[in-house]
Design a protein around this motif. Structure first.
Motif, PDB file in Angstrom:
ATOM      1  N   VAL A 117       0.854  -1.191   0.000  1.00 47.92           N
ATOM      2  CA  VAL A 117       0.000   0.000   0.000  1.00 47.92           C
ATOM      3  C   VAL A 117       0.887   1.237   0.000  1.00 47.92           C
ATOM      4  N   ARG A 119       0.174   5.299   0.896  1.00 49.27           N
ATOM      5  CA  ARG A 119      -0.813   6.292   1.329  1.00 49.27           C
ATOM      6  C   ARG A 119      -0.156   7.664   1.433  1.00 49.27           C
ATOM      7  N   CYS A 164      -3.762   4.874  -1.641  1.00 50.40           N
ATOM      8  CA  CYS A 164      -4.746   5.606  -0.841  1.00 50.40           C
ATOM      9  C   CYS A 164      -4.390   7.084  -0.881  1.00 50.40           C
ATOM     10  N   THR A 199      -1.888   5.943   8.083  1.00 51.40           N
ATOM     11  CA  THR A 199      -0.927   4.971   7.573  1.00 51.40           C
ATOM     12  C   THR A 199      -0.696   3.858   8.578  1.00 51.40           C
ATOM     13  N   ILE A 202      -3.711   1.552   8.670  1.00 49.60           N
ATOM     14  CA  ILE A 202      -3.693   0.672   7.499  1.00 49.60           C
ATOM     15  C   ILE A 202      -2.679  -0.439   7.708  1.00 49.60           C
ATOM     16  N   VAL A 216      -7.556  -1.596   3.620  1.00 45.34           N
ATOM     17  CA  VAL A 216      -7.326  -0.156   3.512  1.00 45.34           C
ATOM     18  C   VAL A 216      -8.630   0.612   3.707  1.00 45.34           C
ATOM     19  N   ALA A 219      -9.654   0.577   7.423  1.00 45.64           N
ATOM     20  CA  ALA A 219      -8.840   1.458   8.260  1.00 45.64           C
ATOM     21  C   ALA A 219      -9.184   2.922   8.027  1.00 45.64           C
ATOM     22  N   MET A 220      -9.311   3.311   6.761  1.00 43.18           N
ATOM     23  CA  MET A 220      -9.578   4.711   6.447  1.00 43.18           C
ATOM     24  C   MET A 220     -10.985   5.130   6.875  1.00 43.18           C
TER      25      MET A 220
END
Length: 265
Positions: A117, A119, A164, A199, A202, A216, A219-220
């Protein structure tokens, strides 16, 4: 996906993944507390002599270049390489991408290990993809999230990463999906390190959730909703920071789904 988000939150609470973070001095305390609040376990280690061992015992790795220097660059590269070798999920936060040639050089090396990922804010994502001459304002974005969508798609394709883009609308992009999250509160921009907190969260989710895009989004959305609820009872940024940690810890399923604003493109 939407129906799985809360079960993912519960899974993180129950599994308590060990999250190895090489992050910046400004946010270490905040991000460690946020990781603990959601039920995960942070370890903040950056010594070159131990980072590979820490990656080995951890469920996931977080690399945040906010206060990078030449020593930390070496530690980050060792950790990213080890995570890549062990097929451990990891996330890159390219803080200040585009602000200096040193940061861009370090990021180019770190990216060679293909993060699970990435971000960042819109300016950072654009700078990282090298699609324009957008300049970052320190760690703040000079672009809106939707301006970075094409750059994010390029990064996703080149590195097989989930991207992200943080902002007023958070946008999550992989090679086939684009998901928009519209939670949060403007006051969150007045608290330093909430992007870094995103971050870290995530990083916690990708350590135990098999579907990394779902991880993701979970988490966001969790952080955005926690911030939205916390802002309602906060007098300013100071109390907001504390209230977000509390809400990450005690949020209920009803609160989560009653506030969730998710749109699939």
């Amino acid at each position: 996906m939407e129906n799985n988000l809360w079960s993912n939150i519960v899974q993180v609470r129950n599994a308590s993944p060990l999250v190895h973070s090489i992050t910046n001095y400004v946010v270490m305390n905040t991000t460690a507390n946020a990781v603990l609040a959601i039920g995960a376990s942070p370890i903040m280690a950056h010594a070159k002599s131990e980072v590979e061992e820490m990656v080995n015992i951890s469920n996931s790795l977080v690399i945040n270049i906010g206060t990078i220097d030449e020593y930390w660059e070496e530690a980050m590269l060792l950790a990213a390489k080890k995570a890549n070798e062990l097929h451990k999920p990891w996330i890159l936060d390219p803080v200040g991408a585009g602000a200096s040639s040193f940061r861009d050089s370090a990021l180019s090396k770190i990216l060679s290990f293909n993060p699970t990922v990435i971000r960042g804010n819109a300016s950072e994502i654009i700078a990282l993809s090298k699609t324009s001459n957008t300049i970052t304002k320190g760690v703040d974005s000079t672009a809106q999230s939707n301006e970075a969508i094409e750059a994010a798609k390029i990064l996703a394709q080149n590195h097989k990463s989930i991207i992200c883009i943080s902002g007023e609308t958070d946008i999550i992009i992989n090679e086939t999906q684009e998901i928009h999250l519209k939670n949060g509160d403007p006051m969150m921009t007045k608290v330093t390190g909430l992007g870094c907190t995103a971050t870290a969260l995530i990083g916690s989710f990708i350590g135990v959730i098999e579907n990394k895009t779902d991880a993701v989004v979970s988490a966001m959305s969790l952080l955005g909703i926690a911030g939205e609820i916390a802002a309602e009872q906060s007098a300013g940024p100071g109390s907001l920071q504390l209230n977000i940690i509390d809400k990450l810890y005690n949020i209920t399923e009803d609160e989560f789904y009653n506030h969730l604003k998710m749109v699939k493109q």
